[in-house]
Design an enzyme around this catalytic site. Structure first.
Site, short mmCIF file in Angstrom:
data_model
loop_
_atom_site.label_atom_id
_atom_site.label_comp_id
_atom_site.label_asym_id
_atom_site.label_seq_id
_atom_site.Cartn_x
_atom_site.Cartn_y
_atom_site.Cartn_z
N GLU A 12 2.09 0.99 38.06
CA GLU A 12 2.33 1.93 36.94
C GLU A 12 3.68 2.59 37.16
O GLU A 12 3.91 3.17 38.22
CB GLU A 12 1.22 2.97 36.88
CG GLU A 12 1.45 4.11 35.91
CD GLU A 12 1.75 3.66 34.49
OE1 GLU A 12 2.80 4.07 33.95
OE2 GLU A 12 0.93 2.92 33.92
N ASP A 44 7.68 -0.08 38.68
CA ASP A 44 7.79 -0.93 37.51
C ASP A 44 7.15 -2.28 37.86
O ASP A 44 7.43 -2.86 38.91
CB ASP A 44 9.28 -1.11 37.18
CG ASP A 44 9.53 -1.88 35.91
OD1 ASP A 44 8.83 -2.88 35.66
OD2 ASP A 44 10.44 -1.48 35.17
N ASP A 64 -0.80 -4.88 30.27
CA ASP A 64 -0.85 -4.14 29.01
C ASP A 64 0.56 -3.64 28.76
O ASP A 64 0.98 -2.65 29.33
CB ASP A 64 -1.84 -2.98 29.11
CG ASP A 64 -1.97 -2.23 27.78
OD1 ASP A 64 -1.52 -2.76 26.75
OD2 ASP A 64 -2.50 -1.11 27.79
N ASP A 67 5.35 -3.21 22.75
CA ASP A 67 6.04 -4.20 21.92
C ASP A 67 7.35 -4.60 22.58
O ASP A 67 7.95 -3.82 23.33
CB ASP A 67 6.30 -3.62 20.53
CG ASP A 67 5.02 -3.44 19.73
OD1 ASP A 67 4.06 -4.19 19.98
OD2 ASP A 67 4.99 -2.56 18.85
N PRO A 71 13.51 -1.11 26.44
CA PRO A 71 13.32 -1.43 27.86
C PRO A 71 12.18 -2.41 28.12
O PRO A 71 12.17 -3.10 29.14
CB PRO A 71 13.00 -0.07 28.50
CG PRO A 71 13.43 0.95 27.53
CD PRO A 71 13.40 0.31 26.17
#
Length: 191
Positions: A12, A44, A64, A67, A71
């Site tokens: 996360e 990341d 998950d 769109d 970034p």
């Protein structure tokens, strides 16, 4: 819920998301965040998958992602899929949220074309997410060789689910099989 799972690693990027989830989604998380098998890495996911220790480590990768704009575009790039492929063990799968095909048909088509360059097997399955407008949510899957949603495995899936005695509110073996039954208009989006 799944006793056979040895470890779950969540990459996360934002530590605040984790902290707020503990407060506002405690009923959803249940005991999961406190389970000794659960590890949170504040990093990341793109960078996490680049680590040497990630190679061949994962049986399942669930992504998950937002769109493919700004970034987040890196999570739809060839390099990302190569990193996912390297992190998968033989027989492993990766799945990705891929938008609402009613409103984002090109996203599904373009993503599958790209995935086919990196993986021998890939396709899509569907679910309904009530908070998204447009009906079906498309999820895509990839593997180095196995097929997800094979109807020949329906009886084995039902038997394994029954044996597990896991309580669910949505999932059933029938829902599992139905997720892979695509309406014609979505089939036409698949390259």
């Amino acid at each position: 819920k799944h006793k056979g799972v040895k470890e779950v690693v969540m990459a996360e990027i934002d530590p605040r998301v984790v902290e707020l989830s503990k407060v506002f989604f405690a009923d959803v998380n249940g005991r999961a965040l406190k389970d000794k098998r659960f590890v949170i890495e504040i990093i990341d996911a793109f960078e996490y998958l680049a680590r040497p220790e990630s190679k061949g480590r994962c049986d399942l990768i669930v992504t998950d992602r937002p769109d493919p704009v700004g970034p987040a575009q890196i999570l739809f790039a060839d390099t990302f899929y190569k990193r996912v492929q390297a992190a998968l063990r033989p027989g492993g799968f990766a799945v990705f949220q891929n938008g609402v095909p009613f409103y984002q048909p090109d996203e599904l088509t373009d993503t599958l074309k790209q995935m086919k360059r990196a993986f021998p097997k890939c396709c899509t399955y569907l679910t309904v997410v009530p908070t998204y407008v447009g009906g079906f949510m498309a999820l895509t899957w990839v593997s180095k060789g196995k097929r997800l949603g094979d109807p020949k495995k329906a009886k084995a899936i039902a038997a394994a689910f029954k044996k597990s005695k896991i309580k669910t509110d949505y999932y059933t073996p029938a829902i599992h099989q139905a997720a892979f039954a695509l309406p014609k208009w979505i089939e036409r989006l698949i390259p």
